[in-house]
Structure formats: C-alpha cells, structure tokens
Design a protein around this motif. Structure first.
Motif, PDB file in Angstrom:
ATOM      1  N   LYS A 548       0.837  -1.205   0.000  1.00  0.00           N
ATOM      2  CA  LYS A 548       0.000   0.000   0.000  1.00  0.00           C
ATOM      3  C   LYS A 548       0.870   1.252   0.000  1.00  0.00           C
ATOM      4  N   HIS A 549       0.459   2.260  -0.780  1.00  0.00           N
ATOM      5  CA  HIS A 549       1.079   3.579  -0.782  1.00  0.00           C
ATOM      6  C   HIS A 549      -0.015   4.613  -0.576  1.00  0.00           C
ATOM      7  N   GLU A 550       0.367   5.742   0.034  1.00  0.00           N
ATOM      8  CA  GLU A 550      -0.593   6.832   0.253  1.00  0.00           C
ATOM      9  C   GLU A 550      -1.171   7.303  -1.079  1.00  0.00           C
ATOM     10  N   LYS A 551      -0.276   7.580  -2.030  1.00  0.00           N
ATOM     11  CA  LYS A 551      -0.701   8.006  -3.366  1.00  0.00           C
ATOM     12  C   LYS A 551       0.127   7.253  -4.397  1.00  0.00           C
ATOM     13  N   PRO A 552      -0.282   6.027  -4.730  1.00  0.00           N
ATOM     14  CA  PRO A 552       0.508   5.234  -5.683  1.00  0.00           C
ATOM     15  C   PRO A 552       0.446   5.818  -7.087  1.00  0.00           C
ATOM     16  N   ASP A 553       1.491   5.595  -7.839  1.00  0.00           N
ATOM     17  CA  ASP A 553       1.507   6.002  -9.249  1.00  0.00           C
ATOM     18  C   ASP A 553       0.830   4.963 -10.131  1.00  0.00           C
ATOM     19  N   ALA A 570       7.390  -4.297  -8.171  1.00  0.00           N
ATOM     20  CA  ALA A 570       7.159  -3.054  -7.423  1.00  0.00           C
ATOM     21  C   ALA A 570       8.456  -2.533  -6.814  1.00  0.00           C
ATOM     22  N   LYS A 571       9.307  -3.452  -6.367  1.00  0.00           N
ATOM     23  CA  LYS A 571      10.603  -3.044  -5.821  1.00  0.00           C
ATOM     24  C   LYS A 571      11.475  -2.419  -6.900  1.00  0.00           C
ATOM     25  N   GLU A 574      10.214   1.027  -7.615  1.00  0.00           N
ATOM     26  CA  GLU A 574      10.576   1.983  -6.555  1.00  0.00           C
ATOM     27  C   GLU A 574      11.955   2.578  -6.808  1.00  0.00           C
ATOM     28  N   ILE A 578       9.036   5.236  -9.015  1.00  0.00           N
ATOM     29  CA  ILE A 578       7.609   4.978  -9.257  1.00  0.00           C
ATOM     30  C   ILE A 578       7.046   4.193  -8.069  1.00  0.00           C
ATOM     31  N   LYS A 579       6.012   4.732  -7.448  1.00  0.00           N
ATOM     32  CA  LYS A 579       5.366   4.052  -6.322  1.00  0.00           C
ATOM     33  C   LYS A 579       4.283   3.105  -6.858  1.00  0.00           C
ATOM     34  N   GLY A 581       1.604   0.156  -5.986  1.00  0.00           N
ATOM     35  CA  GLY A 581       0.857  -0.691  -5.065  1.00  0.00           C
ATOM     36  C   GLY A 581       0.657  -2.058  -5.676  1.00  0.00           C
TER      37      GLY A 581
END
Length: 677
Positions: A548-553, A570-571, A574, A578-579, A581
């Motif tokens: 989970k991200h607050e505001k994922p891309d 996802a890693k 990052e 780029i975020k 979720g």
C-alpha cells in the motif's frame, strides 16, 4: 394391470400431454411411453412429499430431462408442493415447472437434468454417497441408511460419452443400490436410432459389471416392471440396468415416430388419446378422485415408514450419542464447531512451497475434523496431492482395495464423469463436502458438469493443479490459457487462484463454508514464497492490498504465481521513483460480493491499474485499465524459461507498469469498478 392401476397410469400420461399442449412446447413422447414404469417405481419408492429432505428417502433421477412433464405429473399426483395450476404454467416464465427439471426451483426434484448423460452421473454420485453414509453410520441393530437411487435414461444419455465414464465406475464399485431404467424406444431427434446407435447396450453394461434385466412390454406390463425392480434389489453387488422396451408416444396417432419426441400432439390426437384411455376428450388436466385416493394411500404408508425411521434414529442417538449428534449436525447442514482453527497459517519466514502442496497440507489438517469431507482424483493422485495419509479408499469391500466407509474415490481418467458424480454426492444431503482433483486444463473436459454445479448450487470443490505455463515441458496441450476466463465468466462459481499458503487456506475455508456455490482452486506446480501482508482473514475477501502507498503512481493487480512477481516488480519500480501498489485478487466472485466501498479501497479512483496473469487477459478489464497476459497458446519448455520468453518477469512487469504510468499521466483516471450498472 388392475383398473385403478390402469387409470392411474393413464392419468399420469394425460397430465403430461396436457401440460405440453398448454405450453405448446415440450416432449410428450417419452412420458407416454414411460408412465407405467414411473408408476411402478414410485409405488415402490419410500419418500415423504411433506419432508423432501428426509435423509433415508429413495432418490429418483430423470436423466432424460426433456421428459420432465412426466416427473411434474408424478409430483402433483403424489402430493408434493406442486399443483395442477403449476402444470398449466409448464415452461412459462417464473413457473415451478420449467422446461427441464431444476432442483433449486421444483420441490421433489433431486437433481437438475437436461444435458443428456448428466443425470446418470448424478445417480452414481447419489448411490456412492448413500453407500458411504450407510457404511459410516449403520450399526448391526440400526440400519439408518438403506435407500435406493432409481434413474431413467434414454438413448441420448447412452450415446453421450459421460454415461460410459460413470457406468464403468459404478460397475467397478459394485453399487447394488443403483437401479437404472433404459427407455429403449429406438427413437431420437434424428429419427430411428438405427441411423447412429446400433451397439449392443446390454452387452456393454454386462461388460461394465452391471446386472441386466429386460422387460419386453414396457408400455403395458406393469407386473413385469414391478418384478424387475424386486429382482434388481436382490442383486446387492452390482448396479442394475433394466432394458425397458417402450413405444414413444404410446397411444397417440404419431406413436413410434420421432415426430412425437419434441412437439405437442395435435388437438385431434389429444382427443382420441383421452377417449382411448377412458377420459373426457373435452376436458384437460383431469385427476379422478379414485386416483388421488389410491396414491394418497401410498404416501400415507411412506409417512408411516418415515415415522418409524424417526423413532429408530431417536433410539440410535441414545445408544450412540456422539455419532447421533454428528449425523444430526450434518443433516442440519452445520460444520463442526471451530473446524477452521485447523487451517494452517504462514509467515514470510516459512519456505516457498507449491500451492498444490499447500493444498495437500490443508487436506491433511482438516480431514480428521470433517467426516463430511470426501474426495478423489481423476487418476492424478500423485500430481494433485489429494489423498491424505490416513485416507481409506472408497471401494467395494469384496475387492480388498478399501471399503464403503472410505472417503477417497479413485475416479480413474474420467473428469467429466467425476464432475457429474460430485454433483450427485452433493445432492444426497448429509452436508457432504466433496472434491475432485485434476489438472486445471482438464476441468474443461468436465465443463458441462461444472456448469450444472453452478446452476444447481452444488458446493463441490475442484482441486485444479498445474494451473499455468509454469508446468512447463508438457506444453500447450496441458497449459490452461483460457480456462480461468471461461469459468470466471460462469455465474455462481468461485475460481480461486491462491498466491501463497494463507490464500490457499482462505480458498479452502471459503469452499468448505459454501452452501450454494461451487469452487475451483487453481494451484501451482512451482514453489511460491509466503507473502508479507497476506492472511486468511484478508484473503477471504477475495481481493486485498498487499503493498500500500498513500498516493501510488500505479497499482499492479495479479493472482496466484504472478503476485510474488508483481511484488518484485514493485521493488524495481521503486528504484525508478515509481510508487507501485500491489493487489492480490485470488477470487473474482468473492471480491465482487464485497461492498463497493471496500472494493474501491483496493482498486481506487485516480490510479492507473495494470493486471498481470499468465493467462488470457479476458475478464481483467473489469478490474484494470491495462492488462498484461497471454492471449495465445503457451509453449513447450522448462517453466522458468517460458516465463522469460514471454517476459513474465519482474523486469517485464516493471517495464509495462512504467509505460502505464506514462500513458495515464495528466489524465483523469476512474476505477473500472465505477460503472453505471
């Protein structure tokens, strides 16, 4: 045939004819030919129209379901919750008398039939369940279960390959509680069966290990039919096929022709038929009072039989309190208290394991606590890992291979037959939770039975291993590219594709607790890591946020073996700033039942969503804006190499996710879940 017997048979025949005429649609031919056999069987059956779920009732299956006007007429005459008014609404919208028998809509209908051959498969399942239930709970001084399964089938059922599968297994299992009537009227839709069906059916069934009897005059010889039933019951180590020679459309002007198979009789034919049978040709839906009285006497006798059984069961519960309580719990449709506590849980410190192995671990854990759990495999036990270490095979005791109390069924290479038999086991009652194992690709072989599981609300479980191109060297013939899309598109099916141990346990929890939805659990051959953030609780919602991200891309949504790849992708994203979720979506059906607010918390507005699954992308547009998958057949080679070939790697996912972010930058993004309907 006595006068009252003759009048009763004629009443059955004419009610069926009138129902078809009122609808101007249906099949009058088979009911006219089969009415004497139906009457003879129902007079010998034990059942209670006021208690259609009595566990020791005899079961009646109409495999040639197009003849359902016959069954509906019997239900009306024997006092089930079906009326003449319902007969008048035959084949009409929202009636209790649909065009083929549906167990969910018609009281007294045991199984949903229509696709030919399914009913005989269901009947084999019912017979298996009764034998297993009896062997488990009967005592020398308490015969709680001794019912029979009767099934009518036609040439069409015998032509369908599924009848060969299930009849072969029934013969092997020596199911002496199964009595089948073959309606040998020599007519199918195309005309005389001589155009396509000339095999020696009697020899075929003898070769299967069945006891075979013949009634030469099925249209009129009620005594011979009744005697055949009695003779069948004397043979306890073989199922019985009674060859019943009948005339399709008996008594009508079109008798013996295919014209009477699937079309209403002409008005003048109906009148002459009623006159011939001694009824008023100007009246419809006639039920003589003496027929009602005659059949009510049979019902009263059966109700007395059930009353005696109730006393027997009450005494049983006093002498065997634990078993009695277990039987009552099962009859009530309840699971053992706290059974789910035996489901295994995992953390990231646990080693990677193939989900087919995780499935085996679940079965090992729950087997002892769930006496209603019964299962098997289509000759793939070592691959499906469906047999627990303490399991006993369900086999005829005389074979020395097991006994009827066994809970593991060796289905042989018979996926379609297995599916229909599983439906029959579920229909028996006693809260059986039954599963069958095969490769996911070969669940497609059983698609007809799977569809009826969903339509009939049978909560059967498919343990479907080797779920993707990850199985490798067996190649495209074994790699199920389109299978998940097919079954996900079918109403009322849960199709679980777990990504780790906790999700596998959640899939089984959902499947075991289901009372009306079948489940397919798609499982890997390759090892998968235990995921951080997974649990039985969150997975039980069918879909949940793993990263989970607050505001994922971007959000990556995946199932099964692709979830861990998405986590690795996802890693990588990052490191590119780029975020991403990550959402695991193991079961569309369960996820769709959650509130919209919950679903939008997982797949929200304002974020582009990309799905990833090494299958057809069909269906994923409901949950994602972009789809990464496989819209061609697979390839033959080692699993890891095939994944690399199709770029189903963290790098391949990350590359496409980055392109998704770029494409949607500056655009208004609405969640696919936000639709007008």
């Amino acid at each position: 045939m006595s006068s009252i017997e003759q009048k009763t048979v004629s009443t059955i025949r004419l009610l069926a004819v009138d129902a078809v005429s009122a609808a101007n649609s249906g099949h009058p031919g088979a009911p006219l030919g089969l009415a004497p056999a139906a009457y003879a069987v129902w007079q010998k059956m034990k059942f209670n129209p006021q208690d259609t779920k009595w566990i020791n009732r005899d079961r009646f299956v109409l495999s040639n379901g197009h003849a359902c006007a016959l069954l509906y007429s019997l239900l009306v005459l024997y006092g089930y919750d079906l009326s003449v008014e319902d007969l008048k609404q035959f084949r009409q919208l929202n009636s209790k008398t649909p065009g083929h028998p549906e167990a969910t809509d018609v009281p007294g209908v045991e199984v949903t039939t229509g696709p030919l051959g399914q009913g005989i498969g269901n009947a084999v399942g019912l017979a298996i369940a009764q034998n297993q239930f009896a062997a488990t709970y009967n005592k020398p001084d308490y015969k709680l279960s001794d019912s029979y399964t009767y099934v009518f089938l036609g040439d069409g059922c015998l032509m369908e390959g599924i009848s060969s599968e299930v009849s072969s297994l029934a013969g092997h299992l020596q199911l002496g509680n199964l009595i089948a009537f073959w309606d040998d009227n020599r007519i199918s839709i195309d005309g005389d069966t001589a155009v396509a069906f000339t095999e020696d059916v009697v020899a075929r069934y003898k070769a299967y290990g069945w006891h075979v009897l013949e009634v030469a005059k099925g249209d009129t010889d009620l005594e011979a039919i009744s005697q055949a039933v009695e003779d069948a019951k004397k043979v306890t180590d073989k199922p019985t096929l009674i060859r019943l020679v009948t005339t399709i459309g008996f008594g009508s002007l079109a008798q013996g022709t295919h014209g009477v198979h699937g079309a209403p009789l002409k008005a003048d034919d109906v009148k002459q038929l009623k006159t011939k049978f001694g009824f008023n040709p100007e009246e419809s839906f006639q039920i003589p009072s003496e027929v009602t009285q005659h059949l009510s006497e049979s019902v009263k006798k059966n109700q007395d039989v059930q009353a005696q059984w109730n006393k027997l069961f009450a005494s049983y519960k006093e002498k065997y309190p634990e078993l009695g309580a277990e039987i009552q719990r099962r009859i009530d449709g309840k699971l053992p208290e706290g059974w789910e506590k035996t489901l295994p849980t995992y953390t990231t410190s646990d080693k990677p394991v193939a989900t087919r192995k995780l499935s085996e671990i679940v079965l090992e854990k729950i087997h002892a606590d769930l006496p209603e759990l019964i299962g098997g495999s289509a000759d793939l036990t070592p691959s499906n890992l469906t047999r627990t270490t303490d399991a006993v095979d369900f086999q005829a005791p005389s074979t020395g291979l097991g006994d009827y109390s066994g809970r593991y069924i060796r289905y042989g290479v018979r996926e379609h037959g297995m599916g229909a038999i599983m439906n029959g086991i579920a229909a028996f009652g006693a809260n059986y939770k039954n599963y069958g194992g095969t490769f996911l690709n070969f669940v497609s072989y059983a698609a007809g039975a799977v569809r009826l599981s969903a339509l009939s609300h049978h909560p059967v479980i498919w343990v479907a291993t080797h779920d993707s191109i990850g199985l490798g060297e067996d190649g495209p013939t074994h790699q199920p590219i389109e299978t998940l899309a097919h079954f996900r598109a079918t109403p009322n099916i849960s199709v679980w594709r777990p990504a780790d141990g906790n999700e596998t346990s959640a899939a089984y929890k959902s499947a075991i607790e289901s009372t009306s939805t079948p489940t397919i659990i798609a499982l890997t051959r390759q090892n998968l890591p235990q995921l951080e953030g997974s649990s039985i609780e969150v997975a039980s919602k069918g879909g949940y946020t793993l990263i989970k991200h607050e505001k994922p891309d971007v959000i990556l949504v995946a199932s099964g073996s692709e979830v861990s790849i998405s986590v690795d992708a996802a890693k990588q994203l990052e490191s590119q700033g780029i975020k991403a979720g990550v959402v695991s979506l193991p079961d569309f059906h369960t996820f769709d039942k959650q509130s919209l607010a919950y679903r939008l918390s997982v797949l929200p507005d304002g974020v582009p969503i990309m799905s990833f699954e090494v299958m057809s992308t069909f269906g994923w547009s409901k949950y994602s804006h972009e789809q990464f998958g496989l819209n061609r057949f697979g390839a033959s080679g080692k699993g890891p190499e095939i994944y690399k070939f199709f770029e189903f790697t963290p790098e391949g996912v990350a590359e496409r996710a980055a392109k998704t972010v770029q494409f949607y930058k500056g655009r208004e993004v609405v969640s696919p879940l936000n639709t007008a309907f």
